[in-house]
Structure formats: structure tokens, C-alpha cells
Design a protein around this motif. Structure first.
Motif, PDB file in Angstrom:
ATOM      1  N   VAL A  25       0.956  -1.334   0.003  1.00  0.00           N
ATOM      2  CA  VAL A  25       0.060  -0.198  -0.050  1.00  0.00           C
ATOM      3  C   VAL A  25       0.971   1.237   0.057  1.00  0.00           C
ATOM      4  CG1 VAL A  25      -1.679   1.518   1.146  1.00  0.00           C
ATOM      5  CG2 VAL A  25      -1.939  -1.159   1.031  1.00  0.00           C
ATOM      6  N   SER A  26       0.445   2.101  -0.809  1.00  0.00           N
ATOM      7  CA  SER A  26       1.234   3.347  -0.918  1.00  0.00           C
ATOM      8  C   SER A  26       0.159   4.591  -1.018  1.00  0.00           C
ATOM      9  CB  SER A  26       2.095   3.605  -2.099  1.00  0.00           C
ATOM     10  OG  SER A  26       2.835   4.548  -2.194  1.00  0.00           O
ATOM     11  N   GLY A  27       0.156   5.339   0.176  1.00  0.00           N
ATOM     12  CA  GLY A  27      -0.978   6.102   0.107  1.00  0.00           C
ATOM     13  C   GLY A  27      -2.419   5.484   0.397  1.00  0.00           C
ATOM     14  N   ASP A  28      -3.292   5.761  -0.598  1.00  0.00           N
ATOM     15  CA  ASP A  28      -4.346   5.110  -0.413  1.00  0.00           C
ATOM     16  C   ASP A  28      -4.832   4.023  -1.822  1.00  0.00           C
ATOM     17  OD1 ASP A  28      -4.677   6.670  -2.610  1.00  0.00           O
ATOM     18  OD2 ASP A  28      -6.826   7.580  -1.945  1.00  0.00           O
ATOM     19  N   VAL A  29      -3.431   3.379  -2.221  1.00  0.00           N
ATOM     20  CA  VAL A  29      -3.602   2.716  -3.392  1.00  0.00           C
ATOM     21  C   VAL A  29      -3.071   1.402  -3.012  1.00  0.00           C
ATOM     22  CG1 VAL A  29      -2.828   2.160  -5.775  1.00  0.00           C
ATOM     23  CG2 VAL A  29      -3.389   4.436  -5.286  1.00  0.00           C
ATOM     24  N   LEU A  30      -3.892   0.323  -3.261  1.00  0.00           N
ATOM     25  CA  LEU A  30      -3.473  -1.129  -3.020  1.00  0.00           C
ATOM     26  C   LEU A  30      -2.786  -1.682  -4.118  1.00  0.00           C
ATOM     27  CD1 LEU A  30      -3.433  -3.748  -0.951  1.00  0.00           C
ATOM     28  CD2 LEU A  30      -5.703  -3.791  -1.825  1.00  0.00           C
ATOM     29  N   THR A  31      -1.710  -2.405  -4.037  1.00  0.00           N
ATOM     30  CA  THR A  31      -1.266  -3.272  -5.156  1.00  0.00           C
ATOM     31  C   THR A  31      -1.226  -4.768  -4.652  1.00  0.00           C
ATOM     32  OG1 THR A  31      -0.012  -1.514  -6.260  1.00  0.00           O
ATOM     33  CG2 THR A  31       0.544  -3.627  -6.874  1.00  0.00           C
ATOM     34  N   VAL A  32      -1.567  -5.865  -5.484  1.00  0.00           N
ATOM     35  CA  VAL A  32      -1.686  -7.099  -5.015  1.00  0.00           C
ATOM     36  C   VAL A  32      -1.008  -7.840  -6.192  1.00  0.00           C
ATOM     37  CG1 VAL A  32      -3.006  -9.387  -4.558  1.00  0.00           C
ATOM     38  CG2 VAL A  32      -3.853  -6.876  -3.898  1.00  0.00           C
ATOM     39  N   GLN A  33      -0.067  -8.606  -5.881  1.00  0.00           N
ATOM     40  CA  GLN A  33       0.652  -9.645  -6.899  1.00  0.00           C
ATOM     41  C   GLN A  33       0.511 -10.991  -6.518  1.00  0.00           C
ATOM     42  OE1 GLN A  33       4.691  -8.598  -8.781  1.00  0.00           O
ATOM     43  NE2 GLN A  33       5.152 -10.699  -7.504  1.00  0.00           N
ATOM     44  N   ILE A  34      -0.070 -11.658  -7.549  1.00  0.00           N
ATOM     45  CA  ILE A  34      -0.296 -13.022  -7.393  1.00  0.00           C
ATOM     46  C   ILE A  34       0.618 -13.893  -8.317  1.00  0.00           C
ATOM     47  CG2 ILE A  34      -2.008 -15.223  -7.432  1.00  0.00           C
ATOM     48  CD1 ILE A  34      -2.518 -13.251  -5.039  1.00  0.00           C
ATOM     49  N   GLY A  35       1.866 -14.509  -7.823  1.00  0.00           N
ATOM     50  CA  GLY A  35       2.691 -15.226  -8.685  1.00  0.00           C
ATOM     51  C   GLY A  35       2.584 -16.670  -8.494  1.00  0.00           C
ATOM     52  N   ASP A  36       1.703 -17.061  -7.494  1.00  0.00           N
ATOM     53  CA  ASP A  36       1.549 -18.502  -7.069  1.00  0.00           C
ATOM     54  C   ASP A  36       0.247 -18.815  -6.491  1.00  0.00           C
ATOM     55  OD1 ASP A  36       1.895 -21.051  -6.163  1.00  0.00           O
ATOM     56  OD2 ASP A  36       3.449 -20.530  -4.600  1.00  0.00           O
ATOM     57  N   SER A  37      -0.758 -19.240  -7.305  1.00  0.00           N
ATOM     58  CA  SER A  37      -2.051 -19.664  -6.833  1.00  0.00           C
ATOM     59  C   SER A  37      -2.273 -21.164  -6.797  1.00  0.00           C
ATOM     60  CB  SER A  37      -2.985 -19.003  -7.887  1.00  0.00           C
ATOM     61  OG  SER A  37      -2.936 -19.724  -9.086  1.00  0.00           O
ATOM     62  N   ASP A  38      -1.189 -21.889  -6.659  1.00  0.00           N
ATOM     63  CA  ASP A  38      -1.243 -23.202  -6.712  1.00  0.00           C
ATOM     64  C   ASP A  38      -1.977 -23.827  -5.411  1.00  0.00           C
ATOM     65  OD1 ASP A  38      -0.494 -25.922  -7.655  1.00  0.00           O
ATOM     66  OD2 ASP A  38       0.647 -26.093  -5.914  1.00  0.00           O
ATOM     67  N   ASN A  39      -1.733 -23.286  -4.316  1.00  0.00           N
ATOM     68  CA  ASN A  39      -2.532 -23.941  -3.143  1.00  0.00           C
ATOM     69  C   ASN A  39      -3.959 -23.030  -2.736  1.00  0.00           C
ATOM     70  OD1 ASN A  39      -0.738 -25.898  -2.739  1.00  0.00           O
ATOM     71  ND2 ASN A  39       0.885 -24.406  -2.053  1.00  0.00           N
ATOM     72  N   ASN A  40      -4.121 -22.315  -3.658  1.00  0.00           N
ATOM     73  CA  ASN A  40      -5.418 -21.401  -3.395  1.00  0.00           C
ATOM     74  C   ASN A  40      -6.457 -21.653  -4.209  1.00  0.00           C
ATOM     75  OD1 ASN A  40      -7.451 -19.199  -2.927  1.00  0.00           O
ATOM     76  ND2 ASN A  40      -5.787 -17.964  -2.334  1.00  0.00           N
ATOM     77  N   ARG A  41      -7.688 -22.053  -3.773  1.00  0.00           N
ATOM     78  CA  ARG A  41      -8.826 -22.564  -4.748  1.00  0.00           C
ATOM     79  C   ARG A  41      -9.555 -21.575  -5.085  1.00  0.00           C
ATOM     80  NH1 ARG A  41      -9.184 -28.049  -5.450  1.00  0.00           N
ATOM     81  NH2 ARG A  41     -11.401 -27.668  -6.301  1.00  0.00           N
ATOM     82  N   ASN A  42      -9.490 -20.467  -4.463  1.00  0.00           N
ATOM     83  CA  ASN A  42     -10.402 -19.324  -4.529  1.00  0.00           C
ATOM     84  C   ASN A  42      -9.738 -18.270  -5.705  1.00  0.00           C
ATOM     85  OD1 ASN A  42     -12.399 -20.025  -2.767  1.00  0.00           O
ATOM     86  ND2 ASN A  42     -11.007 -19.504  -1.044  1.00  0.00           N
ATOM     87  N   ILE A  43      -8.484 -18.338  -6.081  1.00  0.00           N
ATOM     88  CA  ILE A  43      -7.643 -17.576  -6.757  1.00  0.00           C
ATOM     89  C   ILE A  43      -7.301 -18.121  -7.918  1.00  0.00           C
ATOM     90  CG2 ILE A  43      -5.890 -16.043  -7.173  1.00  0.00           C
ATOM     91  CD1 ILE A  43      -6.180 -15.057  -4.315  1.00  0.00           C
ATOM     92  N   SER A  44      -7.396 -17.778  -9.311  1.00  0.00           N
ATOM     93  CA  SER A  44      -6.842 -18.649 -10.240  1.00  0.00           C
ATOM     94  C   SER A  44      -5.847 -17.912 -11.106  1.00  0.00           C
ATOM     95  CB  SER A  44      -7.892 -19.085 -11.467  1.00  0.00           C
ATOM     96  OG  SER A  44      -9.049 -17.986 -11.786  1.00  0.00           O
ATOM     97  N   GLY A  45      -4.952 -18.158 -11.970  1.00  0.00           N
ATOM     98  CA  GLY A  45      -4.179 -17.750 -12.733  1.00  0.00           C
ATOM     99  C   GLY A  45      -3.225 -16.711 -11.886  1.00  0.00           C
ATOM    100  N   VAL A  46      -2.466 -15.627 -12.585  1.00  0.00           N
ATOM    101  CA  VAL A  46      -1.432 -15.107 -11.808  1.00  0.00           C
ATOM    102  C   VAL A  46      -1.401 -13.515 -12.346  1.00  0.00           C
ATOM    103  CG1 VAL A  46       0.317 -16.785 -11.432  1.00  0.00           C
ATOM    104  CG2 VAL A  46       0.372 -15.662 -13.616  1.00  0.00           C
ATOM    105  N   GLY A  47      -0.942 -12.678 -11.568  1.00  0.00           N
ATOM    106  CA  GLY A  47      -1.055 -11.271 -12.108  1.00  0.00           C
ATOM    107  C   GLY A  47      -0.971 -10.272 -10.986  1.00  0.00           C
TER     108      GLY A  47
END
Length: 444
Positions: A25-47
Motif C-alpha cells: 500500500v502506498s498512500g491509498d492505493v493497494l497493489t496485489v501481486q499473485i505469482g503463485d495460486s497453486d494452493n489457493n482454490r479461490n484465486i486462479s491464474g497469476v497477475g
């Protein structure tokens, strides 16, 4: 407000594991990076996703920033090596999450999960790569799998075509595989389907010059792979997903999304119906047998251990590795013999192996055409009459059966008679001078 939290650091505390999962988080902007969704059934792909924080998400971020700047606990029993960085009272703090007490860590993890979800579900997709199964068709010598790579982000993504991936074990290994379960099943092994997609790429050579896929923003491409690396499965409808562990390059955007580990959307699997079992033809059984033999070669069953699956097994002498010529059927649940085993040696049939052995899976055991039937599927049999059509490709040895009415004399083997036959060829005739004889299969 300024902080960063890496959610899947490696066991040694390093920050780069398969492209990283992290939020910042920088200021009021959130950045989320997903490089590994292998063990997460609720998230697919990467980005990589970006979201302007407001309302509850903004409050969660402020609470998380406060927790990351809270007092450290020298007696913490937390063992997570997760990294974080936060601006606390104007100074940057960088350390590991095990600085904090367990209650604080539990709150941090919950807030990170909540913000990650918000970023993925509602954020702008700066980078996004997805994968899905399009179709699976049975071919003469395997299966043809069509898979779609989709780029729904704002930057081009480049990677090698799957036939050029490095499939050797190691950190830089690339994997593409399909898996799933039969619809309505209890999720048992018998109801599972798995395919490893390491094979020939079937495509117009001009589609991928230099063996590279260049995915423009908001575009997709279908690659077709021919594979013979397939697990056994029964006929029926299957809900299938596909996963990848691969190297990518995001063009025009700096990130640690280099080696990524991800899967298709588990909430929207591809349903495919197979009208017959695999393997179910002689050619398919030969193909599956060769693949499974290679897989099982490093899993010997030692004396006194239990066999995990049915099959014909080859004895391998403990100590010197000499292999027996003859194959012995074992069923799952049986215990491997602990005594001495004596039989002709595979390498030197005139010499016996003699002593304790371990057992290595070699081939499919004789299989009834129907449950409880005495008739066996022809290309799984272990014995054949002289002059008959060869039922199973491979090597055969003549065995000479005792004429002893009480069956006390042992069966003898004519080692000099070893022959190789293809399925459908005629087996050699019997030798009238040796008494009752037939042929025993000793491997492909």
C-alpha cells in the motif's frame, strides 16, 4: 501509509518464490501481486492488481499498517518466515512476521487475506495470465489436449511454447498438467484423471515463430499438445482443471513475475465425457504400461513392505541390483516376501539370483474380462500355449511342467528358448521331447 507484505516467502526467508504473492500500500492505493495460486482454490491464474482504497478496505489497510508497526515480542512462538516492510513514525522497518506475538500475527494474516481478495476481485488488472482446458480428444497413440492461455491484463506477456519447456527436475523446471475427478464421485484415486502435457506441439509453425508465444493485452491463444503421459481412469464425465509451473516475461512492466505457479478456475472446470476406460485397447495398455513402469522404477517394494497396487513385479537382488528373469504377480495389500528368492537372472539367464530381493512394478497383471470371470483380457495374460497367436508383445521363455501327479516336482525353464514376439505373431511350437510345455511372458 506505506507498507509491503510478502505472503509466501520461501522457507529460508528469501523473498522470491515462484514469482511471489505480496500486497503493498502506498498512500491509498493497494497493489496485489499473485505469482503463485497453486494452493489457493479461490484465486486462479497469476497477475498484478491495483485498487484505490475506500471504506472497509481503507480501514483494513490502516489497521494492518498499525499492526506492522506494533511492538515486537521477543518471546514470539511464530515460525512463519514471511517478510514485511512498513513505514513507522517516518522510518522504514523491514523484518520478519515472527517478530510479533501469535494474536497479532493472526490479525495480520486475516487483514492480508481480506485485502488480497479485494484487490483480485475489484482491482484493475495491470497484469493477468489465465489458463483453461478447451478439449481433450483420444488419439491413436495418446491424447490431444487443447489449452487456452488468456491475457486479460494491460501488458503483453511472452513465454516459450510448451514443447520447448525445461521439464527436467530442478528450480527452473516447467510443468503443464491436467487433473480432475469424475462427476459425482467421492474423490477416490480410481475416479481421478491426470495428464502430464510434455509432448509434441501440434500447430502451424508460422503461428509461433522462434518457439515463443507473444500474448497481446486482452487476447488469448490455444495450444494443442499430444501426450502419452496419462493416468488410468474410468469412463464417465470429468470436471477438469489445468495447472502450470512456468517462466514468463511481462513486457513493459517491472515485476518479479518471472517463474509462476498457477491453475485454472476451480469454480468453472471444463467438463469432458470419455466413453470408455483408459487404457482399454492393447495399444493403450502397452503405452500406459511403459509410462507407469518408468514412474515406478524408483519405488521398489522392500522385503516385508506392503504392495500398493496390483501388477507383475520383477525381483531385484538387494545388495548387488541383479534382476530376476521371471515376473511374479502381487495384489495390493500383499506383503513382500522376506526370505531368499532363487530364479534365473535377467542379465545372465544361466545364473540364478539367490537371496533377499525387493520388487519393482513391471507390467499389468492378468486381468479378468469382467469381475469374477476366469477369462483374462488377452493382452494381459502371462502364459501362452505353443503355436498359438502371441497375446502380448515382449519376451517369452518356454517352461516345462512336471508330469508328477502330485505336483511336487518344480517347473523348469528352458533358458535357451528365450524368444521375442509381437502381439499377433505365432508362438513357437512345443518340443515333443520335453513333455508338457507352454510359454511364460517375462517382460516387454
Amino acid at each position: 501509509m506505506h507498507f509491503a507484505y510478502t505472503t509466501n516467502g520461501a522457507a529460508d526467508g528469501s523473498i522470491n518464490r515462484y514469482g511471489n504473492n505480496e500486497i503493498s500500500v502506498s498512500g491509498d492505493v493497494l497493489t496485489v501481486q499473485i505469482g503463485d495460486s497453486d494452493n489457493n482454490r479461490n484465486i486462479s491464474g497469476v497477475g498484478i492488481f491495483q485498487l484505490k482504497l475506500s471504506n472497509k478496505n481503507l480501514e483494513d489497510a490502516r489497521q494492518l499498517a498499525k499492526l506492522l508497526c506494533s511492538q515486537k515480542d521477543p518471546h514470539s512462538d511464530v515460525t512463519l518466515p514471511t517478510l514485511y516492510g512498513a513505514k513507522c513514525d517516518g522510518e522504514m522497518r523491514s523484518s520478519y512476521i515472527n517478530d510479533f506475538s501469535r494474536p497479532v500475527v493472526n490479525q495480520i494474516v486475516q487483514l492480508v487475506d481480506s485485502l488480497t481478495n479485494a484487490g483480485v476481485q475489484n482491482g484493475r488488472k495491470l497484469v493477468k495470465l489465465d489458463l483453461s482446458v478447451v478439449s481433450i480428444d483420444r488419439e491413436k497413440d495418446g491424447f490431444l489436449v487443447s489449452a487456452r492461455f488468456s491475457n486479460s491484463g494491460e501488458h503483453p506477456i511472452k513465454f516459450k511454447t510448451p514443447d520447448r519447456w525445461n521439464t527436467r527436475m530442478g528450480r527452473d523446471m516447467d510443468i503443464l498438467g491436467v487433473n480432475g475427478y469424475r462427476v459425482g464421485s467421492a474423490g477416490n484415486d480410481d475416479d481421478q484423471l491426470g495428464l502430464a502435457l510434455a509432448g509434441k506441439l501440434l500447430v502451424d509453425p508460422e503461428q509461433f515463430p522462434d518457439g515463443e508465444v507473444n500474448l497481446a493485452p486482452h487476447s488469448s491463444v490455444v495450444v494443442k499438445m499430444k501426450t502419452d503421459s496419462i493416468s488410468k481412469f474410468s469412463a464417465g464425465a470429468y470436471d477438469l482443471n489445468i495447472g502450470a509451473f512456468m517462466n514468463i516475461k511481462v513486457i513493459g512492466f517491472q515485476s518479479s513475475l518471472l517463474q509462476v505457479d498457477f491453475h485454472s478456475d476451480y469454480k468453472n472446470p471444463t467438463r469432458i465425457t470419455f466413453d470408455r476406460d483408459y487404457p482399454s485397447t492393447p495399444q493403450e495398455r502397452e503405452q500406459w504400461e511403459a509410462m507407469h513402469k518408468a514412474e515406478m522404477s524408483w519405488q521398489p517394494v522392500k522385503p516385508g513392505q506392503t504392495f500398493a497396487e496390483d501388477g507383475l513385479y520383477r525381483a531385484v537382488r538387494t545388495g548387488n541390483g541383479h534382476r530376476g528373469l521371471l515376473l511374479k504377480p502381487f495384489k495390493a495389500g500383499e506383503v513382500a516376501p522376506t526370505g531368499r528368492v532363487t530364479m534365473p537372472m535377467q542379465e545372465l539367464p544361466d545364473v540364478n539370483i539367490d537371496g533377499p530381493v525387493q520388487w519393482v512394478w513391471e507390467a499389468i497383471a492378468p486381468t479378468p474380462v469382467k469381475p469374477w470371470s476366469f477369462d483374462m483380457i488377452a493382452d494381459t495374460v502371462q502364459f501362452c500355449e505353443p503355436g498359438a497367436e502371441c497375446p502380448r508383445s515382449g519376451r517369452w521363455v518356454r517352461r516345462i511342467q512336471s508330469d508328477d501327479l502330485y505336483g511336487r516336482a518344480p517347473t523348469r525353464y528352458d533358458i535357451a528358448s528365450l524368444v521375442t514376439r509381437r502381439r499377433g505373431e505365432r508362438m513357437p511350437e512345443g518340443d515333443e521331447g520335453t513333455g508338457r510345455t507352454d510359454w511364460e511372458w517375462v517382460g516387454a
